[in-house]
Design an enzyme around this catalytic site. Structure first.
Site, PDB file in Angstrom:
ATOM      1  N   THR A   1       0.704  -1.323  -0.222  1.00 10.58           N
ATOM      2  CA  THR A   1       0.114  -0.143  -0.368  1.00 10.58           C
ATOM      3  C   THR A   1       0.694   1.297   0.226  1.00 10.58           C
ATOM      4  O   THR A   1       0.718   2.298  -1.056  1.00 10.58           O
ATOM      5  CB  THR A   1      -1.346  -0.293   1.424  1.00 10.58           C
ATOM      6  OG1 THR A   1      -1.642  -1.245   1.257  1.00 10.58           O
ATOM      7  CG2 THR A   1      -1.894   1.357   1.578  1.00 10.58           C
TER       8      THR A   1
ATOM      9  N   LYS B   1       5.995   1.554  12.685  1.00  9.77           N
ATOM     10  CA  LYS B   1       5.309   2.222  13.922  1.00  9.77           C
ATOM     11  C   LYS B   1       5.895   0.839  14.983  1.00  9.77           C
ATOM     12  O   LYS B   1       6.745   0.870  16.572  1.00  9.77           O
ATOM     13  CB  LYS B   1       4.327   2.144  14.337  1.00  9.77           C
ATOM     14  CG  LYS B   1       3.570   1.895  13.931  1.00  9.77           C
ATOM     15  CD  LYS B   1       2.848   1.861  12.097  1.00  9.77           C
ATOM     16  CE  LYS B   1       2.144   1.491  11.877  1.00  9.77           C
ATOM     17  NZ  LYS B   1       1.087   1.365  11.164  1.00  9.77           N
TER      18      LYS B   1
ATOM     19  N   GLU C   1       7.963  10.346   9.653  1.00  8.69           N
ATOM     20  CA  GLU C   1       7.222  11.077  10.165  1.00  8.69           C
ATOM     21  C   GLU C   1       5.847  10.055  10.160  1.00  8.69           C
ATOM     22  O   GLU C   1       5.195  10.085  10.532  1.00  8.69           O
ATOM     23  CB  GLU C   1       7.039  11.854   8.992  1.00  8.69           C
ATOM     24  CG  GLU C   1       5.784  13.427   9.130  1.00  8.69           C
ATOM     25  CD  GLU C   1       5.830  13.676  10.641  1.00  8.69           C
ATOM     26  OE1 GLU C   1       7.198  14.455  10.417  1.00  8.69           O
ATOM     27  OE2 GLU C   1       4.782  13.512  10.971  1.00  8.69           O
TER      28      GLU C   1
ATOM     29  N   GLY D   1      -0.448   8.783  10.107  1.00  8.67           N
ATOM     30  CA  GLY D   1      -0.218   8.698   8.438  1.00  8.67           C
ATOM     31  C   GLY D   1      -0.041  10.156   7.907  1.00  8.67           C
ATOM     32  O   GLY D   1       1.540  10.817   7.847  1.00  8.67           O
TER      33      GLY D   1
ATOM     34  N   ILE E   1      -0.070  13.136   8.509  1.00 15.66           N
ATOM     35  CA  ILE E   1      -0.495  14.325   9.742  1.00 15.66           C
ATOM     36  C   ILE E   1       1.117  14.862   9.943  1.00 15.66           C
ATOM     37  O   ILE E   1       1.709  13.537  10.398  1.00 15.66           O
ATOM     38  CB  ILE E   1      -1.594  14.371  10.749  1.00 15.66           C
ATOM     39  CG1 ILE E   1      -2.872  13.646  10.567  1.00 15.66           C
ATOM     40  CG2 ILE E   1      -1.078  15.461  11.790  1.00 15.66           C
ATOM     41  CD1 ILE E   1      -3.664  13.864  11.420  1.00 15.66           C
TER      42      ILE E   1
ATOM     43  N   GLY F   1      -6.464  -1.256   2.203  1.00 19.38           N
ATOM     44  CA  GLY F   1      -5.356  -0.868   2.354  1.00 19.38           C
ATOM     45  C   GLY F   1      -5.200  -0.300   4.157  1.00 19.38           C
ATOM     46  O   GLY F   1      -3.898   0.353   4.540  1.00 19.38           O
TER      47      GLY F   1
ATOM     48  N   GLU G   1      -3.614  -3.332   9.313  1.00 19.88           N
ATOM     49  CA  GLU G   1      -2.691  -3.799   9.522  1.00 19.88           C
ATOM     50  C   GLU G   1      -2.317  -5.092   8.631  1.00 19.88           C
ATOM     51  O   GLU G   1      -3.294  -5.699   8.912  1.00 19.88           O
ATOM     52  CB  GLU G   1      -1.706  -4.224  10.892  1.00 19.88           C
ATOM     53  CG  GLU G   1      -1.633  -2.757  11.041  1.00 19.88           C
ATOM     54  CD  GLU G   1      -0.135  -2.135  10.726  1.00 19.88           C
ATOM     55  OE1 GLU G   1       0.200  -2.418  10.483  1.00 19.88           O
ATOM     56  OE2 GLU G   1      -0.794  -0.854  10.589  1.00 19.88           O
TER      57      GLU G   1
ATOM     58  N   ASP H   1      -1.371  -1.496  17.787  1.00 15.65           N
ATOM     59  CA  ASP H   1      -1.019   0.028  16.828  1.00 15.65           C
ATOM     60  C   ASP H   1      -1.494   1.200  17.254  1.00 15.65           C
ATOM     61  O   ASP H   1      -0.562   2.304  16.898  1.00 15.65           O
ATOM     62  CB  ASP H   1      -1.514  -0.279  15.486  1.00 15.65           C
ATOM     63  CG  ASP H   1      -1.606   1.176  13.822  1.00 15.65           C
ATOM     64  OD1 ASP H   1      -0.372   0.224  13.559  1.00 15.65           O
ATOM     65  OD2 ASP H   1      -2.055   2.173  13.973  1.00 15.65           O
TER      66      ASP H   1
ATOM     67  N   LYS I   1       2.029   3.866  18.565  1.00 13.27           N
ATOM     68  CA  LYS I   1       2.132   5.100  18.140  1.00 13.27           C
ATOM     69  C   LYS I   1       2.277   5.929  19.138  1.00 13.27           C
ATOM     70  O   LYS I   1       3.231   6.829  19.542  1.00 13.27           O
ATOM     71  CB  LYS I   1       0.998   6.144  16.969  1.00 13.27           C
ATOM     72  CG  LYS I   1       0.925   4.658  15.798  1.00 13.27           C
ATOM     73  CD  LYS I   1      -0.485   5.127  14.907  1.00 13.27           C
ATOM     74  CE  LYS I   1      -0.311   4.550  13.059  1.00 13.27           C
ATOM     75  NZ  LYS I   1      -1.759   3.766  12.639  1.00 13.27           N
TER      76      LYS I   1
END
Ligand code: HSE
Length: 326
Positions: free
Chosen positions: A11, A107, A131, A136, A138, A188, A191, A202, A206
């Site tokens: 993806t 991550k 980043e 995503g 941001i 997509g 995970e 997840d 983060k």
């Protein structure tokens, strides 16, 4: 020419490939404005699985053995978009040992290494940027490490997982859980192992990364209270809706009375006056409070191919810029 070895063409990898090709002229112009030099970024090798033949990937770039990329001295930057802990973590360590800069969206690997990847980057004097690992599109990591470098962040409240927010919103709007989950998969957003999303891991990874950037140390996984959305039913979501509320998987980092941060990820039924209530679908929102800037709100796409590719490309281009400024 800055040469890039891309690891993974899923993806995000395919999105990065497309974005860098589509925006070649713009990027070269921006790099010229920043450095006064003609700098071009070229993806010269792409690692895929032996049985993987993506139609958009030119055959001459296709590689199935990582050593071919690792041993290629002309490659300056490795972009790790395979995901998962290993071999991704080993590949990044090996690349840095070879003096290659690393960009990743991983991550899971960054959080789990608890600083070892950053330490390796220091030791080998290379850039390591991630980043795209948090929220995503941001640019939240840059905002914390550059924009707010002189401020003290006091709390973080956010929706950091796009797929679960997409599912919770879809069910609130009348889809079945299966339908919403299936759509998240098709787009997509999930995970490779969707339990990472559904069980809150997840979002925990983060949040841990944000914690590290704010405090200078990674909270261990055992110190983060974590609960996912796997036990929330369509009936729970409908009942909350009737009360004017919406379920969100909320991540929080809050300073306690001793000045230490405590961390949690858990579903909460939020009412309409809560700033996170309006974050729907795959969007993420992060609310920061800090000593001087006071309150900041960031909203944007938390997952998706080209959306996340903007963050990866930003890291690649900024490394290219920094290599030519220094
Ligand atoms: N599975 C992740 C999410 C992808 O749903 O937010 C972006 O990190």
């Amino acid at each position: 020419v800055i040469r890039v070895g891309l690891l993974g063409f899923g993806t995000i990898g395919s999105g990065v490939f497309k974005l860098l090709n589509n925006e070649r002229e713009l990027i070269t112009r921006r790099l010229y404005n920043a450095t006064g030099r003609n700098v071009e970024i070229q993806i010269t090798k792409v690692l895929v699985l032996p049985d993987e033949y993506p139609p958009e990937l030119p055959e001459e770039l296709r590689v199935t053995d990582y050593n071919v990329i690792l041993e290629d001295e002309s490659i300056d930057i490795i972009v790790e978009l395979i995901g998962g802990l290993n071999p991704a973590t080993d590949f990044m360590m090996q690349a840095m040992d070879k003096g290659k800069h690393v960009v990743t969206a991983n991550k899971y690997a960054i959080f789990t290494a608890q600083g070892a990847l950053e330490a390796k980057a220091d030791e080998t004097d290379v850039h390591l940027r991630y980043e795209a690992a948090v929220a995503g599109a941001i640019p939240i990591l840059r905002s914390i490490t550059e924009g707010l470098i002189g401020d003290q962040i006091e709390s973080v409240v956010g929706i950091l997982n796009g797929s679960t927010n997409y599912i919770l919103t879809g069910v609130k709007n009348g889809k079945t859980l299966e339908q919403a989950l299936d759509e998240a998969k098709q787009n997509g957003y999930l995970e490779a192992d969707p339990t990472a999303d559904l069980e809150g891991y997840d979002a925990m990874h983060k949040l841990g990364i944000l914690g590290y950037l704010i405090t200078g140390k990674y909270p261990p996984a055992s110190s983060i209270e974590r609960k996912g959305i796997e036990n929330i039913t369509a009936q729970d979501i409908e009942k909350a809706k009737q009360n004017g509320q919406a379920y969100k998987l909320v991540a929080r980092a809050t300073k306690n009375a001793d000045g230490e941060f405590t961390y949690s990820v858990k579903p909460e039924a939020l009412s309409q006056d809560h700033p996170l209530y309006h974050t729907e679908g795959v969007l993420n929102t992060i609310l920061l409070t800090s000593k001087y800037a006071k309150e900041l709100v960031f909203t944007g796409y938390g997952a998706g191919s080209l959306e996340t590719a903007t963050a990866v490309s930003g890291d690649i281009v900024s490394i290219a810029r920094d290599l030519h400024i220094c």
